[in-house]
Write an enzyme that holds these catalytic residues in place. Structure first.
Site, mmCIF file in Angstrom:
data_model
loop_
_atom_site.group_PDB
_atom_site.id
_atom_site.type_symbol
_atom_site.label_atom_id
_atom_site.label_comp_id
_atom_site.label_asym_id
_atom_site.label_seq_id
_atom_site.Cartn_x
_atom_site.Cartn_y
_atom_site.Cartn_z
ATOM 1 N N THR A 83 8.199 16.792 2.538
ATOM 2 C CA THR A 83 7.892 17.032 3.947
ATOM 3 C C THR A 83 6.503 16.495 4.212
ATOM 4 O OG1 THR A 83 7.300 18.764 5.544
ATOM 5 C CG2 THR A 83 7.224 19.367 3.252
ATOM 6 N N CYS A 196 7.645 12.505 9.929
ATOM 7 C CA CYS A 196 8.396 13.732 9.666
ATOM 8 C C CYS A 196 9.615 13.287 8.886
ATOM 9 C CB CYS A 196 8.782 14.429 10.959
ATOM 10 S SG CYS A 196 9.965 15.773 10.717
#
Length: 230
Positions: A83, A196
């Site tokens: 992430t 992202c």
């Protein structure tokens, strides 16, 4: 081959992509029936997201630090945090382990430099777009970072949490992201960071006239390169 320690589940939708890309890349490089040596610690994203929303980054860092510690004890040679946003707590994680963390922003910056791009637009969660922990890491390489305006940031963030993290891919959201990307290009962006790990599920290179830097793909491939480095 070194053993990759993956901290995933944030969200699991993108963690699946990490696992797929990593194993495909090992197969491409080594051939035959080779696959990656890796260990996955998948956290409950509901808990992590609550820490994010409340600004409780200390608890988030403790949680991921414990995960990294477990991976090291299980035999991981280095850590890959699946992430972008949670790289905010890298310092907290580092305190709990003695093995390196392969930073997603560093891997991405290297690709941007290699492409000879000097100004990029950044899409990601509101934390990644608005706070300095990620942008400064990119900018330290002499790269200028542009972010969408306030309204665009809110909607980009909403699509990530309300759709992509839940496995929903909506054409209308893709169209909106394409407009945001074009606005960044019009402001001078020579490339776009999909900052992202879920955004690459929605946006592809054909959706933009500027080069796309998909952090999931970049990070996963770099983890294989690191694992195979002698």
């Amino acid at each position: 081959m070194k053993t990759i320690g993956l901290i995933g589940g944030m969200s699991w939708e993108s963690t699946v992509e990490y696992y797929r890309i990593i194993n495909e890349e090992v197969k491409n490089k080594l051939g035959g029936l080779h696959s990656a040596k890796c260990i996955l610690y998948s956290v409950d994203f509901e808990v992590v997201e609550r820490y994010q929303a409340n600004g409780d980054w200390r608890k988030a860092g403790q949680l991921l630090g414990d995960a990294a510690q477990s991976l090291e004890k299980s035999g991981a040679d280095f850590i890959v945090i699946c992430t972008n946003t949670m790289h905010k707590v890298v310092a907290d994680i580092n305190k709990k382990i003695s093995i390196p963390i392969l930073h997603i922003a560093d891997a991405t910056a290297n690709q941007i430099i290699e492409a000879e791009v000097r100004t990029v637009g950044l899409l990601g969660t509101k934390y990644t777009m608005e706070q300095d922990f990620y942008k400064e890491r990119i900018e330290s390489n002499g790269i200028k970072v542009l972010v969408p305006n306030t309204t665009e940031r809110e909607l980009v963030n909403k699509v990530i949490y309300d759709e992509l993290c839940l496995g929903e891919i909506n054409p209308s959201s893709r169209d909106y992201y394409k407009k945001v990307i074009q606005n960044l290009v019009d402001r001078g962006a020579e490339g776009i960071i999909l900052g992202c790990t879920e955004v690459g599920l929605l946006v592809k290179q054909e959706d933009a006239e500027a080069p796309i830097f998909d952090t999931t793909l970049i990070h996963a491939i770099e983890s294989v390169n690191f694992a195979l480095k002698s």
